[in-house]
Motif scaffolding. Structure first.
Motif, PDB file in Angstrom:
ATOM      1  N   ARG A 113       0.847  -1.204   0.000  1.00 39.19           N
ATOM      2  CA  ARG A 113       0.000   0.000   0.000  1.00 39.19           C
ATOM      3  C   ARG A 113       0.877   1.246   0.000  1.00 39.19           C
ATOM      4  NH1 ARG A 113      -5.414  -0.778   1.763  1.00 39.19           N
ATOM      5  NH2 ARG A 113      -5.532   1.251   2.796  1.00 39.19           N
ATOM      6  N   ALA A 114       1.904   1.227   0.845  1.00 34.56           N
ATOM      7  CA  ALA A 114       2.813   2.374   0.923  1.00 34.56           C
ATOM      8  C   ALA A 114       3.579   2.550  -0.380  1.00 34.56           C
ATOM      9  CB  ALA A 114       3.779   2.203   2.092  1.00 34.56           C
ATOM     10  N   LEU A 115       3.991   1.442  -1.003  1.00 33.52           N
ATOM     11  CA  LEU A 115       4.714   1.524  -2.265  1.00 33.52           C
ATOM     12  C   LEU A 115       3.828   2.079  -3.378  1.00 33.52           C
ATOM     13  CD1 LEU A 115       6.640  -1.859  -2.083  1.00 33.52           C
ATOM     14  CD2 LEU A 115       7.669   0.423  -2.036  1.00 33.52           C
ATOM     15  N   ALA A 116       2.568   1.664  -3.408  1.00 32.97           N
ATOM     16  CA  ALA A 116       1.643   2.197  -4.407  1.00 32.97           C
ATOM     17  C   ALA A 116       1.483   3.707  -4.238  1.00 32.97           C
ATOM     18  CB  ALA A 116       0.288   1.499  -4.296  1.00 32.97           C
ATOM     19  N   ARG A 117       1.366   4.146  -3.010  1.00 32.14           N
ATOM     20  CA  ARG A 117       1.280   5.595  -2.753  1.00 32.14           C
ATOM     21  C   ARG A 117       2.587   6.287  -3.134  1.00 32.14           C
ATOM     22  NH1 ARG A 117      -1.728   4.093   2.293  1.00 32.14           N
ATOM     23  NH2 ARG A 117      -3.855   4.891   2.087  1.00 32.14           N
ATOM     24  N   SER A 118       3.721   5.611  -2.925  1.00 30.44           N
ATOM     25  CA  SER A 118       5.011   6.202  -3.273  1.00 30.44           C
ATOM     26  C   SER A 118       5.088   6.506  -4.765  1.00 30.44           C
ATOM     27  CB  SER A 118       6.161   5.258  -2.894  1.00 30.44           C
ATOM     28  OG  SER A 118       6.264   5.116  -1.500  1.00 30.44           O
ATOM     29  N   VAL A 119       4.629   5.570  -5.592  1.00 28.96           N
ATOM     30  CA  VAL A 119       4.622   5.794  -7.033  1.00 28.96           C
ATOM     31  C   VAL A 119       3.688   6.945  -7.379  1.00 28.96           C
ATOM     32  CG1 VAL A 119       4.051   4.804  -9.272  1.00 28.96           C
ATOM     33  CG2 VAL A 119       5.251   3.418  -7.575  1.00 28.96           C
ATOM     34  N   ALA A 120       2.491   6.916  -6.801  1.00 26.73           N
ATOM     35  CA  ALA A 120       1.509   7.974  -7.084  1.00 26.73           C
ATOM     36  C   ALA A 120       2.056   9.350  -6.718  1.00 26.73           C
ATOM     37  CB  ALA A 120       0.210   7.700  -6.326  1.00 26.73           C
ATOM     38  N   LEU A 121       2.683   9.443  -5.555  1.00 28.26           N
ATOM     39  CA  LEU A 121       3.196  10.739  -5.104  1.00 28.26           C
ATOM     40  C   LEU A 121       4.437  11.160  -5.876  1.00 28.26           C
ATOM     41  CD1 LEU A 121       2.559  10.319  -1.287  1.00 28.26           C
ATOM     42  CD2 LEU A 121       1.531  12.052  -2.771  1.00 28.26           C
ATOM     43  N   ALA A 122       5.255  10.198  -6.304  1.00 28.98           N
ATOM     44  CA  ALA A 122       6.410  10.539  -7.129  1.00 28.98           C
ATOM     45  C   ALA A 122       5.959  11.201  -8.424  1.00 28.98           C
ATOM     46  CB  ALA A 122       7.230   9.287  -7.434  1.00 28.98           C
ATOM     47  N   ILE A 123       4.827  10.762  -8.944  1.00 24.23           N
ATOM     48  CA  ILE A 123       4.291  11.362 -10.165  1.00 24.23           C
ATOM     49  C   ILE A 123       3.625  12.695  -9.854  1.00 24.23           C
ATOM     50  CG2 ILE A 123       2.535  11.090 -11.965  1.00 24.23           C
ATOM     51  CD1 ILE A 123       3.237   8.000 -11.745  1.00 24.23           C
ATOM     52  N   ALA A 124       2.741  12.706  -8.862  1.00 21.72           N
ATOM     53  CA  ALA A 124       1.983  13.926  -8.562  1.00 21.72           C
ATOM     54  C   ALA A 124       2.874  15.058  -8.071  1.00 21.72           C
ATOM     55  CB  ALA A 124       0.903  13.623  -7.515  1.00 21.72           C
ATOM     56  N   SER A 125       3.834  14.718  -7.216  1.00 25.65           N
ATOM     57  CA  SER A 125       4.638  15.756  -6.550  1.00 25.65           C
ATOM     58  C   SER A 125       5.937  16.085  -7.265  1.00 25.65           C
ATOM     59  CB  SER A 125       4.961  15.322  -5.111  1.00 25.65           C
ATOM     60  OG  SER A 125       3.784  15.086  -4.378  1.00 25.65           O
ATOM     61  N   GLU A 126       6.538  15.084  -7.911  1.00 24.57           N
ATOM     62  CA  GLU A 126       7.862  15.279  -8.473  1.00 24.57           C
ATOM     63  C   GLU A 126       7.870  15.461  -9.993  1.00 24.57           C
ATOM     64  OE1 GLU A 126      10.167  15.694  -6.318  1.00 24.57           O
ATOM     65  OE2 GLU A 126       9.026  14.972  -4.594  1.00 24.57           O
ATOM     66  N   ILE A 127       6.855  14.974 -10.688  1.00 24.10           N
ATOM     67  CA  ILE A 127       6.806  15.125 -12.146  1.00 24.10           C
ATOM     68  C   ILE A 127       5.705  16.101 -12.538  1.00 24.10           C
ATOM     69  CG2 ILE A 127       6.531  13.976 -14.368  1.00 24.10           C
ATOM     70  CD1 ILE A 127       7.477  11.381 -13.071  1.00 24.10           C
ATOM     71  N   HIS A 128       4.472  15.719 -12.272  1.00 20.48           N
ATOM     72  CA  HIS A 128       3.331  16.504 -12.741  1.00 20.48           C
ATOM     73  C   HIS A 128       3.343  17.933 -12.211  1.00 20.48           C
ATOM     74  CE1 HIS A 128      -0.900  17.920 -12.686  1.00 20.48           C
ATOM     75  NE2 HIS A 128      -0.868  17.441 -13.912  1.00 20.48           N
ATOM     76  N   ALA A 129       3.827  18.120 -10.986  1.00 21.42           N
ATOM     77  CA  ALA A 129       3.827  19.467 -10.401  1.00 21.42           C
ATOM     78  C   ALA A 129       4.631  20.464 -11.220  1.00 21.42           C
ATOM     79  CB  ALA A 129       4.379  19.402  -8.977  1.00 21.42           C
ATOM     80  N   LEU A 130       5.573  19.976 -12.031  1.00 17.85           N
ATOM     81  CA  LEU A 130       6.422  20.842 -12.842  1.00 17.85           C
ATOM     82  C   LEU A 130       5.915  21.019 -14.274  1.00 17.85           C
ATOM     83  CD1 LEU A 130       9.763  19.356 -11.558  1.00 17.85           C
ATOM     84  CD2 LEU A 130       9.002  21.706 -11.175  1.00 17.85           C
ATOM     85  N   LEU A 131       4.789  20.369 -14.616  1.00 14.83           N
ATOM     86  CA  LEU A 131       4.364  20.328 -16.009  1.00 14.83           C
ATOM     87  C   LEU A 131       3.015  20.959 -16.337  1.00 14.83           C
ATOM     88  CD1 LEU A 131       5.361  16.636 -16.866  1.00 14.83           C
ATOM     89  CD2 LEU A 131       6.761  18.698 -16.997  1.00 14.83           C
ATOM     90  N   PRO A 132       2.177  21.340 -15.373  1.00 14.08           N
ATOM     91  CA  PRO A 132       0.832  21.776 -15.752  1.00 14.08           C
ATOM     92  C   PRO A 132       0.826  23.086 -16.528  1.00 14.08           C
ATOM     93  CG  PRO A 132       1.193  22.197 -13.428  1.00 14.08           C
ATOM     94  CD  PRO A 132       2.371  21.403 -13.915  1.00 14.08           C
ATOM     95  N   PRO A 133      -0.305  23.436 -17.138  1.00  7.63           N
ATOM     96  CA  PRO A 133      -0.384  24.642 -17.971  1.00  7.63           C
ATOM     97  C   PRO A 133       0.071  25.913 -17.274  1.00  7.63           C
ATOM     98  CG  PRO A 133      -2.320  23.295 -18.303  1.00  7.63           C
ATOM     99  CD  PRO A 133      -1.567  22.662 -17.179  1.00  7.63           C
ATOM    100  N   ARG A 134      -0.221  26.054 -15.994  1.00  7.19           N
ATOM    101  CA  ARG A 134       0.162  27.297 -15.308  1.00  7.19           C
ATOM    102  C   ARG A 134       1.683  27.421 -15.194  1.00  7.19           C
ATOM    103  NH1 ARG A 134      -1.379  26.607  -8.891  1.00  7.19           N
ATOM    104  NH2 ARG A 134      -0.396  24.595  -8.545  1.00  7.19           N
ATOM    105  N   VAL A 135       2.392  26.288 -15.083  1.00  9.47           N
ATOM    106  CA  VAL A 135       3.855  26.331 -15.051  1.00  9.47           C
ATOM    107  C   VAL A 135       4.394  26.717 -16.424  1.00  9.47           C
ATOM    108  CG1 VAL A 135       5.949  24.964 -14.757  1.00  9.47           C
ATOM    109  CG2 VAL A 135       4.068  24.721 -13.132  1.00  9.47           C
ATOM    110  N   ALA A 136       3.854  26.098 -17.468  1.00  7.76           N
ATOM    111  CA  ALA A 136       4.280  26.437 -18.831  1.00  7.76           C
ATOM    112  C   ALA A 136       4.029  27.914 -19.122  1.00  7.76           C
ATOM    113  CB  ALA A 136       3.537  25.561 -19.833  1.00  7.76           C
TER     114      ALA A 136
END
Length: 211
Positions: free
Chosen positions: A92-115
């Motif tokens: 369960r913790a590992l699944a959340r780790s993947v989700a948060l790695a994407i949400a916090s470390e990748i996606h947070a730098l890519l949305p339209p407002r950042v561009a």
């Protein structure tokens, strides 16, 4: 319930996938998110969601839940079957780790407002903005590939059943391909995504191409 979304948003795609897995139907309202005058930036939507982001879920009792992981866990607890988190505590913790790695470390730098900020404040071109996206996707996927290589115990990201890890990984991978990123660089990620593409809940709720 009512879901505020944009069909091109990978974050909204996550919630749409979760709803499809749970066979839950909700009212939806599309919100424009692109450009300086986007609907998401306007006062009318800010009164609904002060963050000005999608997705946002208005519950049956009139409370607004923002942030895709919070919405997905709410849906998971509202309708427990099939579960979106593994039963094993570590998994369960590992699944959340993947989700948060994407949400916090990748996606947070890519949305339209950042561009938009890169372009207006720093003069970034469309191509340099795309290079920015490819860089951060690659950095993040390098780490996630290592995590999967060490912890994957089934057909999907963590186990033999799709979890929040897959729900976050799939839309981000669709977006990565549209940026010109070759997923074959990450064999575990590529294999998981290939398997997820065969599941209607994922394939039918992938983020739409930006118009």
């Amino acid at each position: 319930m009512k879901l505020f979304l944009n069909e091109a948003s990978s974050a909204a795609s996550r919630v749409r996938i979760a709803l499809a897995i749970k066979r839950l139907e909700v009212e939806t309202q599309s919100i424009g998110i692109f450009g300086p005058e986007a609907e998401s930036r306007q006062e009318a939507y800010r009164k609904i969601n002060p963050q000005g982001l999608v997705p946002a879920l208005l519950t049956d009792d009139g409370r607004l839940i923002s942030q895709s992981l919070a919405i997905i866990e709410y849906i998971d607890e509202l309708r427990p079957e099939p579960p979106l988190l593994p039963t094993n505590l570590v998994e369960r913790a590992l699944a959340r780790s993947v989700a948060l790695a994407i949400a916090s470390e990748i996606h947070a730098l890519l949305p339209p407002r950042v561009a938009l900020q890169l372009q207006t404040a720093f003069g970034a071109t469309a191509e340099s903005t795309a290079d920015w996206g490819r860089h951060w996707v690659s950095e993040g996927f390098n780490a996630i590939e290592s995590l999967l290589a060490s912890n994957r115990r089934g057909a999907f990201a963590i186990t033999n059943e799709p979890s929040v890890a897959d729900i976050f990984l799939f839309p981000q991978s669709v977006g990565a391909r549209r940026l010109g990123v070759d997923l074959s660089r990450w064999p575990h990620i590529a294999d998981v995504v290939t398997r997820l593409e065969t599941l209607p809940a994922f394939a039918e709720n992938a983020p739409a191409a930006r118009k």
